[in-house]
Each structure stands twice: as structure tokens, then as C-alpha cells.
Scaffold this active site. Structure first.
Site, PDB file in Angstrom:
ATOM      1  N   CYS A   1      57.599  22.628 -17.350  1.00 55.03           N
ATOM      2  CA  CYS A   1      57.482  21.279 -17.124  1.00 55.03           C
ATOM      3  C   CYS A   1      57.770  20.588 -15.642  1.00 55.03           C
ATOM      4  O   CYS A   1      59.034  20.690 -15.525  1.00 55.03           O
ATOM      5  CB  CYS A   1      58.133  20.376 -18.400  1.00 55.03           C
ATOM      6  SG  CYS A   1      57.944  18.727 -18.214  1.00 55.03           S
TER       7      CYS A   1
ATOM      8  N   HIS B   1      46.542  25.813 -17.324  1.00 56.74           N
ATOM      9  CA  HIS B   1      45.805  24.646 -16.635  1.00 56.74           C
ATOM     10  C   HIS B   1      44.380  25.008 -16.460  1.00 56.74           C
ATOM     11  O   HIS B   1      43.882  26.017 -15.786  1.00 56.74           O
ATOM     12  CB  HIS B   1      46.438  24.037 -15.350  1.00 56.74           C
ATOM     13  CG  HIS B   1      47.636  23.658 -15.370  1.00 56.74           C
ATOM     14  ND1 HIS B   1      48.069  22.399 -15.867  1.00 56.74           N
ATOM     15  CD2 HIS B   1      49.093  24.177 -15.425  1.00 56.74           C
ATOM     16  CE1 HIS B   1      49.322  22.027 -16.152  1.00 56.74           C
ATOM     17  NE2 HIS B   1      49.922  23.140 -15.676  1.00 56.74           N
TER      18      HIS B   1
ATOM     19  N   GLU C   1      47.002  16.333 -21.439  1.00 52.08           N
ATOM     20  CA  GLU C   1      48.101  17.318 -21.491  1.00 52.08           C
ATOM     21  C   GLU C   1      48.060  17.981 -22.799  1.00 52.08           C
ATOM     22  O   GLU C   1      48.218  17.513 -23.960  1.00 52.08           O
ATOM     23  CB  GLU C   1      49.610  16.940 -21.379  1.00 52.08           C
ATOM     24  CG  GLU C   1      50.087  16.894 -19.782  1.00 52.08           C
ATOM     25  CD  GLU C   1      51.420  16.498 -19.754  1.00 52.08           C
ATOM     26  OE1 GLU C   1      52.273  16.912 -20.412  1.00 52.08           O
ATOM     27  OE2 GLU C   1      51.847  15.465 -18.915  1.00 52.08           O
TER      28      GLU C   1
ATOM     29  N   CYS D   1      51.774  14.973 -14.342  1.00 50.43           N
ATOM     30  CA  CYS D   1      51.986  16.218 -14.689  1.00 50.43           C
ATOM     31  C   CYS D   1      52.038  17.071 -13.741  1.00 50.43           C
ATOM     32  O   CYS D   1      51.205  17.282 -12.555  1.00 50.43           O
ATOM     33  CB  CYS D   1      50.810  16.621 -15.382  1.00 50.43           C
ATOM     34  SG  CYS D   1      51.091  18.509 -16.154  1.00 50.43           S
TER      35      CYS D   1
ATOM     36  N   GLY E   1      50.833  20.472 -13.375  1.00 52.15           N
ATOM     37  CA  GLY E   1      49.148  20.252 -13.280  1.00 52.15           C
ATOM     38  C   GLY E   1      48.796  19.864 -11.808  1.00 52.15           C
ATOM     39  O   GLY E   1      47.670  20.333 -11.214  1.00 52.15           O
TER      40      GLY E   1
HETATM   41  O1  ZDP Z   1      51.850  22.607 -21.138  1.00 52.78           O
HETATM   42  C1  ZDP Z   1      52.083  21.902 -21.687  1.00 52.78           C
HETATM   43  O2  ZDP Z   1      52.070  21.909 -23.053  1.00 52.78           O
HETATM   44  C2  ZDP Z   1      52.495  20.601 -20.951  1.00 52.78           C
HETATM   45  N1  ZDP Z   1      52.339  19.451 -21.911  1.00 52.78           N
HETATM   46  C3  ZDP Z   1      53.926  20.825 -20.921  1.00 52.78           C
HETATM   47  C4  ZDP Z   1      54.511  19.538 -20.017  1.00 52.78           C
HETATM   48  C5  ZDP Z   1      54.023  19.564 -18.450  1.00 52.78           C
HETATM   49  C6  ZDP Z   1      54.728  18.353 -17.687  1.00 52.78           C
HETATM   50  N2  ZDP Z   1      53.684  16.990 -17.937  1.00 52.78           N
HETATM   51  C7  ZDP Z   1      54.625  18.576 -16.314  1.00 52.78           C
HETATM   52  O3  ZDP Z   1      54.975  17.552 -15.482  1.00 52.78           O
HETATM   53  O4  ZDP Z   1      54.349  19.608 -15.704  1.00 52.78           O
HETATM   54  C8  ZDP Z   1      55.962  17.856 -18.103  1.00 52.78           C
END
Ligand code: ZDP
Length: 279
Positions: free
Chosen positions: A75, A164, A213, A222, A225
């Protein structure tokens, strides 16, 4: 049992942080995380982050639950919040932390201007590593057609530890994210589900992004992302290796450096602290 927490956000992607240094297992369950994340019946957040003791010589271990209770590997916005949270616990004795995550060791650094610069590690591009069945396991998925909602999209897949699926579009604001996001997330070609990003190239060093997400739905930002989007942009010859990524919650600076690692710089902000029932 009542557990203390501190609420943080990174560009509006918000998290409940818990000091879990005195245990090797998360002190709350995924079901409790779901309740805490609820914006009407709980504290309200996109996820819960637990700061556990380090492993294999790292300073800390980060575990995270999405608002649906699933556990992602990594994350990006969360690890910036985690860096500020643990620096606060430690009394600001160091500026660089080595954090163990399910996606490997990630290294955030608190910078002099109050932001956090994170060595996010190497992107993974092979279909088996995303994971996706969109190509043979040892092949990359770059600009490949994917049928979603009765339409053909050209997608590029990148793992930053978590999956992703990136689509470049003319106008990110026009994408019906609420409707198509879940269909990308749960598409049969993504056995671990996926995060889905829609990117508008404004300039070669400026991307606009909206994200759906995995496990959390529409969020304001994200970090993983944004890194994946920059890699996808470079692979498709659409952007430079260093760019600003504008998300609904604000901007991140992303660089795919010569050492092939991704560096992400952005803010992390403490909002409030409190205590909540974990039952
Ligand atoms: O891969 C997932 O299940 C995401 N929902 C994790 C969280 C990603 C996040 N938004 C980021 O900033 O990388 C926290």
C-alpha cells in the site's frame, strides 16, 4: 477491548494506524477492520494498518486490511502514513525505515520538507507475477485487449507487489468508474482480483489518474497505482520516466529510476487519534 489508533491520510486515501509492536500477530481481525473502516457505523477509512515488529533485520512489519477485510501485499499511500506513524512512536530518531511487507522490503524516507519519499522496489511485469491469465505466464501484458462491460479496452498490467490493470483514456473524468470498476476488479483473467487505473496523459511528465481499488472501491489516491501507471506509460511510450501523477486527492511525484526501482514522493498527514472497540 478498546484499542488506540491514529488516523492518517495520504492525499485523501485514509487509514487507521495501530501500534502493534508488542505482538507478532495483528491485534485486530479482518472483520474488526471492516467495522472500523465503515464511514457511518465506524471510524471511517479505506484501510487499517498495523505496525508490527520488524522481521529479517527490518525496523517494522506493515500489515494492512482493505475496507472489505482482504489483505493486500502493499500500500503506497499507507506506507507513507506508516513512516510518519512509526517515527512518531520512536520520537523521530531516524529518517529512513526498512519496512517488511508481503511485497518485500520497502524503504520510506522522511524528507526535510515534511513529505515521504519511498523506495517502492521493482515493478513486476510477467503475467504470472501480476497475476493474470491475459498472456502466457512468462509474457508481459502491454496494450492488450480486454473485454469489459461489452467494450474492448487496451490494458497494461503491472504488479507493485499488488496487481494493477492500467488503461489509457482520452478523458479520465468521463470514465464511469462506479459501474466498470467492479467488473475490472472481478474479471476472470485476474485470479487475485485487481486494482484498475484509468490514466489520461496530459503531458509526457504529467498524468491524471482515477482508480478503482481492489477491496476498497473508489478512493482519492493510490500510491502503488500511481507507480504502476507510470511504468505502464513508459512501456507504452506515452510518458517520461519521471512524472507527476494527479489523483483526485492531489499529486504524487513518481520516478522509475536507472536502477529500475520506483521512487514515490508525497505527503502523509495525521488527522486525529482515538480509541475504538474491537469486538
Ligand atoms: O491492492 C489492493 O488491494 C489495494 N486496495 C491496496 C491499497 C493500495 C493503496 N491505495 C496504495 O496507495 O497503494 C493503499
Amino acid at each position: 477491548m478498546t484499542i488506540e489508533f491514529v488516523k492518517y491520510h495520504g492525499l485523501g486515501n485514509d487509514f487507521i494506524l495501530v501500534d502493534n509492536r508488542h505482538g507478532s500477530e495483528p491485534c485486530i481481525t479482518p472483520e474488526q477492520a471492516v467495522k472500523w473502516c465503515d464511514r457511518h457505523f465506524g471510524v471511517g477509512a479505506d484501510g487499517v494498518i498495523l505496525a508490527l515488529p520488524g522481521q529479517d533485520g527490518t525496523d517494522y512489519t506493515m500489515r494492512i486490511f482493505n475496507s472489505d477485510g482482504s489483505e493486500p501485499e502493499m500500500c503506497g499511500n499507507g506506507i507513507r502514513c506508516m513512516a510518519k506513524f512509526v517515527a512518531n512512536l520512536d520520537g523521530y530518531t531516524q529518517t529512513v525505515y526498512r519496512i517488511h511487507t508481503l511485497a518485500g522490503v520497502i524503504t520510506p524516507e522522511l524528507t526535510a520538507d515534511g513529505q515521504v519519499r519511498v523506495d517502492m522496489g521493482l515493478p513486476r511485469l510477467l503475467a504470472a507475477d501480476i497475476p493474470t491469465t491475459l498472456a502466457a505466464p512468462d509474457q508481459k501484458v502491454i496494450n492488450q485487449p480486454l473485454e469489459v462491460a461489452g467494450q474492448s479496452w487496451s490494458v497494461t498490467c503491472v504488479s507493485m507487489g499488488n496487481p494493477h490493470c492500467i488503461t489509457f483514456v482520452e478523458d479520465a473524468a468521463a470514465i464511469p468508474l462506479e459501474a466498470i470498476g467492479p467488473q475490472f476488479e472481478h474479471h476472470a483473467v485476474f485470479p487475485q482480483r485487481t486494482n484498475a487505473e484509468f490514466i489520461q496523459v496530459v503531458r509526457a511528465n504529467y498524468l491524471k489518474m482515477r482508480v478503482w481499488e481492489r477491496g476498497a472501491g473508489i478512493t482519492l489516491a493510490c500510491g502503488t497505482g500511481a507507480c504502476a501507471a507510470l511504468v505502464a506509460g513508459v512501456l507504452n511510450d506515452l510518458c517520461e520516466r519521471r512524472a507527476t501523477v494527479e489523483l483526485p486527492g492531489g499529486c504524487l511525484e513518481i520516478e522509475w529510476a536507472d536502477d529500475q526501482r520506483l521512487y514515490m514522493t508525497g505527503p502523509a498527514t495525521q488527522v486525529f487519534g482515538g480509541a475504538a472497540e474491537a469486538i
